[in-house]
Design an enzyme around this catalytic site. Structure first.
Site, short mmCIF file in Angstrom:
data_model
loop_
_atom_site.label_atom_id
_atom_site.label_comp_id
_atom_site.label_asym_id
_atom_site.label_seq_id
_atom_site.Cartn_x
_atom_site.Cartn_y
_atom_site.Cartn_z
N GLY A 1 37.30 -23.69 25.11
CA GLY A 1 38.60 -23.65 24.47
C GLY A 1 38.51 -23.72 22.96
O GLY A 1 39.53 -23.65 22.27
N GLY B 1 29.54 -28.85 27.19
CA GLY B 1 30.24 -30.12 27.34
C GLY B 1 31.70 -30.00 26.97
O GLY B 1 32.14 -29.00 26.41
N CYS C 1 27.16 -23.12 24.77
CA CYS C 1 28.57 -23.53 24.78
C CYS C 1 28.83 -24.61 23.73
O CYS C 1 28.92 -24.30 22.55
CB CYS C 1 28.98 -23.97 26.19
SG CYS C 1 30.76 -23.94 26.46
N HIS D 1 27.75 -18.98 29.31
CA HIS D 1 26.86 -19.70 30.24
C HIS D 1 25.84 -18.77 30.89
O HIS D 1 26.11 -18.18 31.94
CB HIS D 1 27.69 -20.40 31.31
CG HIS D 1 28.47 -21.56 30.79
ND1 HIS D 1 27.99 -22.86 30.85
CD2 HIS D 1 29.67 -21.62 30.19
CE1 HIS D 1 28.88 -23.67 30.30
NE2 HIS D 1 29.92 -22.94 29.89
N GLU E 1 23.19 -19.63 32.48
CA GLU E 1 22.69 -20.14 33.77
C GLU E 1 23.54 -19.61 34.92
O GLU E 1 23.06 -19.41 36.02
CB GLU E 1 22.64 -21.66 33.76
CG GLU E 1 23.96 -22.36 34.01
CD GLU E 1 24.92 -22.27 32.84
OE1 GLU E 1 26.13 -22.46 33.06
OE2 GLU E 1 24.47 -22.02 31.70
N GLY F 1 35.53 -31.30 25.25
CA GLY F 1 36.07 -31.91 24.04
C GLY F 1 36.03 -31.01 22.82
O GLY F 1 35.64 -29.85 22.86
#
Length: 380
Positions: A308, A236, A264, A354, A356, A238
């Site tokens: 990030g 996700g 993540c 990731h 997937e 933020g």
């Protein structure tokens, strides 16, 4: 963001960074203005998956590959129902899409969804600048009535920064939905959607898992109402430092020792739940060619990244946490950033990248099997 979907190929456009650096080119996609955090992605393929990854919410993505859009756009590959990037920067977009699965051009898709972009700039120079100076706020402006440079720079500097941004609820599902197991159902997993990609529950469904995808605001009671064999926390957007709610929910899961897997943002949530800090990387990891070592096996994987922020955990020792011993299980070989965590005294682990991996690579698909093994062991 303000946009127009009229033809943009010859329309002047300007990219303005918050430190005052300016790049001039032509509009790509919708015409108008948009703002976000300027980041670069090093993947040469998979641009459709990048655009539709909710983790890119409020980011302007700079493609380091010079030619983008060659294979067009189809309706099978998106990772979510819409494009989430706030802006798109390419050097030489394809003039013709050439692929048997293509249904429309990338330029057309960007225009249809109102995504403002810019083409014809030196993306190599821009990428080098971001590597040296770090990810920063940016604006893209296009159209017949462009503001003066001072006005554009002032608008960019008025935008919120990514540090301190709480964005998961903006991209997550509002209602619970179920992805059924493919073939025989073996397990039930409650997946907390913090910006989940469509391929993630699909990878679990391939392994006989029925996935109940819950909103980012789900409580521990919501999770255990589906009687899960395991719990998953997704990727996700933020700053993980703002995610106090998901951290508290994960701690409740850890207290019950339910098999747990995070990807993540989920890795950062696990880090915080265990008592580690998080921090913002200078320019982050984004692309599909990042080397990561699985320290539990010694193997090196080529992996897909989009983060990030990172977890601040010691690489050289096992740490004591309120939930038992924990260690760093994966590390990025480029810069030694923490890329995975695991608990040694209960069934919980996470990775920063990731597995997937649509559209690839698939080196890390074994992690879903590792999650299945934890649930099998718990059931036994």
């Amino acid at each position: 963001m303000t946009t127009s979907t009229r033809g943009a190929a010859k329309t002047p456009a300007v990219l303005v960074l918050e430190d005052g650096r300016i790049f001039r080119g032509r509009a790509y996609g919708a015409v108008g203005e948009t703002f976000g955090e300027a980041v670069f992605s090093t993947g040469m393929t998979g641009y459709q998956e990048t655009l539709t990854d909710p983790s890119y919410h409020r980011q302007v993505v700079v493609m380091t590959a010079p030619h983008v859009g060659n294979t067009g756009v189809n309706d099978e590959d998106p990772e979510s129902a819409q494009i989430w990037v706030s802006g798109y920067v390419v050097r030489d977009p394809a003039r013709v899409s050439s692929n048997w699965r293509s249904q429309r051009s990338l330029d057309e898709e960007l225009r249809n969804q109102g995504v403002v972009g810019i083409q014809g700039i030196d993306t190599r120079a821009l990428t080098r600048h971001l590597r040296e100076s770090g990810a920063m706020r940016v604006g893209i402006f296009s159209g017949s009535a462009l503001p003066d440079e001072g006005t554009m720079l002032a608008e960019v500097r008025q935008q919120p920064e990514m540090k301190g941004a709480d964005l998961s609820a903006e991209v997550a599902t509002k209602e619970t939905y179920v992805v059924p197991a493919i073939g025989e159902k073996k397990f039930t997993v409650a997946a907390v959607d913090l910006g989940i990609k469509g391929m993630t529950p699909h990878r679990m469904a391939e392994r006989g898992i029925e996935v109940h995808v819950l909103p980012a605001t789900a409580t521990a009671e919501d999770i255990y109402a589906v009687e899960p064999d395991g719990v998953f926390f997704s990727n996700g957007p933020g700053d993980p430092a703002t995610a106090d709610g998901p951290v508290a929910v994960m701690q409740a899961v850890l207290e019950r020792k339910t098999p747990l897997f995070g990807i993540c943002f989920g890795n950062q949530i696990l880090g915080r739940a265990l008592g580690f800090g998080t921090y913002k990387l200078k320019y982050g990891h984004r692309g599909i060619n990042q080397p990561v070592q699985d320290r539990t096996t010694g193997k090196v994987e080529v992996t897909a990244h989009n983060h990030g922020f990172a977890v601040d955990a010691p690489l050289d020792r096992v740490s004591d946490t309120p939930y038992g011993r924990a260690e760093v299980s994966h590390v990025c070989l480029n810069d030694q950033v923490v890329e995975g965590l695991q608990l040694l005294d209960q069934p919980a682990f996470s990775v920063q990248y990731h597995p997937e991996a649509a559209a690839g690579p698939h080196d890390a698909a074994y992690l879903f099997d590792r999650f299945v093994s934890l649930m099998e062991a718990e059931r036994a």
